[in-house]
Design a protein around this motif. Structure first.
Motif, PDB file in Angstrom:
ATOM      1  N   LYS A  42      -7.246   4.673   3.952  1.00 52.53           N
ATOM      2  CA  LYS A  42      -7.994   5.845   4.179  1.00 52.53           C
ATOM      3  C   LYS A  42      -7.426   6.593   5.276  1.00 52.53           C
ATOM      4  N   GLN A  43      -7.438   7.787   5.086  1.00 51.33           N
ATOM      5  CA  GLN A  43      -6.899   8.718   6.068  1.00 51.33           C
ATOM      6  C   GLN A  43      -7.700   9.045   7.016  1.00 51.33           C
ATOM      7  N   LEU A  44      -7.725   8.646   8.429  1.00 49.47           N
ATOM      8  CA  LEU A  44      -8.615   8.560   9.540  1.00 49.47           C
ATOM      9  C   LEU A  44      -8.658   9.899  10.314  1.00 49.47           C
ATOM     10  N   SER A  45      -7.446  10.415  10.512  1.00 50.09           N
ATOM     11  CA  SER A  45      -7.234  11.627  11.373  1.00 50.09           C
ATOM     12  C   SER A  45      -6.288  12.535  11.051  1.00 50.09           C
ATOM     13  N   VAL A  46      -6.365  13.640  11.213  1.00 46.82           N
ATOM     14  CA  VAL A  46      -5.313  14.605  11.002  1.00 46.82           C
ATOM     15  C   VAL A  46      -4.984  15.441  12.296  1.00 46.82           C
ATOM     16  N   PHE A  47      -3.786  15.495  13.034  1.00 48.47           N
ATOM     17  CA  PHE A  47      -3.687  16.204  14.366  1.00 48.47           C
ATOM     18  C   PHE A  47      -2.846  17.407  14.131  1.00 48.47           C
ATOM     19  N   ASN A  48      -3.580  18.414  14.219  1.00 50.65           N
ATOM     20  CA  ASN A  48      -2.852  19.784  14.077  1.00 50.65           C
ATOM     21  C   ASN A  48      -2.505  20.567  15.378  1.00 50.65           C
ATOM     22  N   GLY A  49      -1.412  21.017  15.494  1.00 51.56           N
ATOM     23  CA  GLY A  49      -0.993  21.904  16.882  1.00 51.56           C
ATOM     24  C   GLY A  49       0.582  22.015  16.779  1.00 51.56           C
ATOM     25  N   HIS A  50       1.379  21.244  16.231  1.00 54.00           N
ATOM     26  CA  HIS A  50       2.654  21.577  15.859  1.00 54.00           C
ATOM     27  C   HIS A  50       2.874  22.639  15.143  1.00 54.00           C
ATOM     28  N   ILE A  51       3.844  23.631  15.423  1.00 51.54           N
ATOM     29  CA  ILE A  51       4.239  24.591  14.408  1.00 51.54           C
ATOM     30  C   ILE A  51       5.735  24.394  13.810  1.00 51.54           C
ATOM     31  N   GLY A  52       6.404  23.118  13.804  1.00 49.13           N
ATOM     32  CA  GLY A  52       7.447  22.969  13.364  1.00 49.13           C
ATOM     33  C   GLY A  52       7.169  21.723  13.143  1.00 49.13           C
ATOM     34  N   ASN A  53       8.336  21.113  12.182  1.00 51.01           N
ATOM     35  CA  ASN A  53       8.672  19.767  11.656  1.00 51.01           C
ATOM     36  C   ASN A  53       8.283  18.683  12.829  1.00 51.01           C
ATOM     37  N   VAL A  54       7.313  17.760  12.496  1.00 49.21           N
ATOM     38  CA  VAL A  54       7.407  16.411  13.444  1.00 49.21           C
ATOM     39  C   VAL A  54       8.297  15.612  13.136  1.00 49.21           C
TER      40      VAL A  54
ATOM     41  N   TRP B 119      -3.886   6.545   9.402  1.00 52.51           N
ATOM     42  CA  TRP B 119      -4.323   6.045   8.335  1.00 52.51           C
ATOM     43  C   TRP B 119      -4.849   4.377   8.722  1.00 52.51           C
ATOM     44  N   ASP B 120      -5.888   3.959   8.007  1.00 48.96           N
ATOM     45  CA  ASP B 120      -6.440   2.457   8.225  1.00 48.96           C
ATOM     46  C   ASP B 120      -5.394   1.830   7.436  1.00 48.96           C
ATOM     47  N   ILE B 121      -4.810   0.649   7.742  1.00 51.37           N
ATOM     48  CA  ILE B 121      -3.868   0.032   7.329  1.00 51.37           C
ATOM     49  C   ILE B 121      -4.023  -0.667   6.087  1.00 51.37           C
ATOM     50  N   GLU B 122      -5.580  -1.223   6.036  1.00 49.13           N
ATOM     51  CA  GLU B 122      -5.995  -2.084   4.704  1.00 49.13           C
ATOM     52  C   GLU B 122      -6.381  -1.173   3.765  1.00 49.13           C
TER      53      GLU B 122
ATOM     54  N   HIS C 276       0.738  -1.123   0.051  1.00 45.80           N
ATOM     55  CA  HIS C 276      -0.052  -0.015   0.053  1.00 45.80           C
ATOM     56  C   HIS C 276       0.756   1.380   0.181  1.00 45.80           C
ATOM     57  N   VAL C 277       0.312   2.295  -0.654  1.00 50.55           N
ATOM     58  CA  VAL C 277       0.961   3.519  -0.534  1.00 50.55           C
ATOM     59  C   VAL C 277      -0.104   4.690   0.077  1.00 50.55           C
ATOM     60  N   PHE C 278       0.301   5.543   1.024  1.00 51.32           N
ATOM     61  CA  PHE C 278      -0.479   6.334   1.756  1.00 51.32           C
ATOM     62  C   PHE C 278      -0.215   7.818   1.379  1.00 51.32           C
ATOM     63  N   TYR C 279      -1.141   8.132   0.700  1.00 53.64           N
ATOM     64  CA  TYR C 279      -1.045   9.765   0.440  1.00 53.64           C
ATOM     65  C   TYR C 279      -1.762  10.737   1.236  1.00 53.64           C
ATOM     66  N   GLY C 280      -1.419  11.932   1.305  1.00 53.07           N
ATOM     67  CA  GLY C 280      -1.924  13.006   2.238  1.00 53.07           C
ATOM     68  C   GLY C 280      -1.136  13.909   2.734  1.00 53.07           C
ATOM     69  N   HIS C 281       0.236  13.711   3.121  1.00 52.18           N
ATOM     70  CA  HIS C 281       0.946  14.477   3.568  1.00 52.18           C
ATOM     71  C   HIS C 281       1.652  15.705   2.249  1.00 52.18           C
ATOM     72  N   THR C 282       1.669  16.850   2.660  1.00 50.21           N
ATOM     73  CA  THR C 282       1.996  18.019   1.636  1.00 50.21           C
ATOM     74  C   THR C 282       3.524  18.156   1.482  1.00 50.21           C
ATOM     75  N   LYS C 283       4.305  17.703   2.393  1.00 50.44           N
ATOM     76  CA  LYS C 283       5.592  17.665   2.524  1.00 50.44           C
ATOM     77  C   LYS C 283       6.146  16.574   3.104  1.00 50.44           C
ATOM     78  N   GLU C 284       7.559  16.358   2.912  1.00 48.35           N
ATOM     79  CA  GLU C 284       8.320  15.177   3.634  1.00 48.35           C
ATOM     80  C   GLU C 284       7.901  14.463   4.743  1.00 48.35           C
ATOM     81  N   VAL C 285       7.921  13.098   4.798  1.00 48.84           N
ATOM     82  CA  VAL C 285       7.393  12.417   5.803  1.00 48.84           C
ATOM     83  C   VAL C 285       8.819  12.124   6.946  1.00 48.84           C
TER      84      VAL C 285
END
Length: 267
Positions: free
Chosen positions: A208-220, A202-205, A149-158
């Motif tokens: 599907k993206q399940l949640s987005v956690f926002n709060g950090h203001i720098g690279n995670v 993400w759901d591993i099967e 599987h490939v998981f898409y959604g991030h707009t920058k590097e993981v």
């Protein structure tokens, strides 16, 4: 496992040999032997015998810095091989046979650097998750060497990835016949942290993206699921560390931050 080793060890060992920065280490026991592996900016993966304090192997197949190393318990349990998995800025993930000093396999479907890898805590570590500079997360079947599987959604590097812990209703980690559908059906998830400052789950099967956690203001830069050993509350949490100098604890069910640790003064 590494924390257990460090807390119980009575020896203070120094392992010298790398010529540039060490980016990642891992620890494992094979029988009565204890080993550490390391990945470095000198492009090598090295293996050290804890008991003798000696380097016993060096792998130099990567052409760029090695960002992450992990011992493969799957190879040990099912193939009787002591193996290491490494990811690199050369866009590849490679497996190495320690005893025979050879490369076992290579995963090369990422198009940019691979900074984070983690084995599944279920199915004996058969599945590998990787995060890349190409903004994607991939799930691999170690046995078949296929990208599932490939998981898409991030707009920058993981930068970092993790797989949810073994669930109490699926304790048969040695079941080689389980397929990815069974894993997904049991509700396992993948989480990831990115330069886009978000944490995503993400759901591993279904991918599907399940949640987005926002709060950090720098690279995670670091991410980890809570442990089932902590009870229901612990099992439903994600812990993250960021370039914004904070560590944050998130509730998976609500998608909200529940605790902030912000006393660090540097990255």
């Amino acid at each position: 496992m590494l924390d257990t080793f460090l807390s119980s060890s009575k020896l203070l060992n120094t392992f010298n040999g790398h010529t540039r920065m060490v980016w990642s280490i891992d620890y494992s026991t094979f029988g009565d032997d204890q080993f550490i592996c390391s990945g470095s900016g000198d492009n090598t993966v090295r293996v050290w015998d804890v008991n003798t304090n000696q380097q016993i192997q060096s792998f130099d197949g990567h052409s760029k810095a090695v960002g992450c190393v992990k011992f493969s318990q799957y190879h040990h349990h099912y193939h009787r091989r002591n193996a290491i998995c490494s990811s690199s800025d050369d866009n590849t993930i490679r497996f190495w046979d320690i005893k025979n000093n050879q490369q076992l396999k290579i995963f090369n479907e990422h198009t940019l650097w691979v900074n984070s890898i983690v084995f599944s805590p279920f199915n004996g570590g058969r599945y590998l998750c990787s995060g890349s500079g190409d903004k994607t997360i991939r799930l691999w079947d170690v046995e078949t060497s296929k990208s599932l599987h490939v998981f898409y959604g991030h707009t920058k590097e993981v930068w970092c990835v993790d797989i949810s812990p073994l669930q109490s209703n699926n304790n048969n980690v040695d079941n080689k016949s389980n397929n990815i559908g069974v894993i997904g059906g049991n509700g396992y998830t993948v989480c990831s942290g990115s330069i886009d400052t978000t944490i995503r789950m993400w759901d591993i099967e279904t991918t599907k993206q399940l949640s987005v956690f926002n709060g950090h203001i720098g690279n995670v830069r670091s991410i980890k699921y809570g442990s089932n050993e902590l009870g229901n509350n612990g099992a439903n949490t994600i812990l993250s560390g960021s370039y914004d100098k904070s560590v944050r604890l998130w509730d998976i069910r609500s998608g909200r931050q529940i605790q902030l640790f912000d006393t660090h003064e540097q990255l």
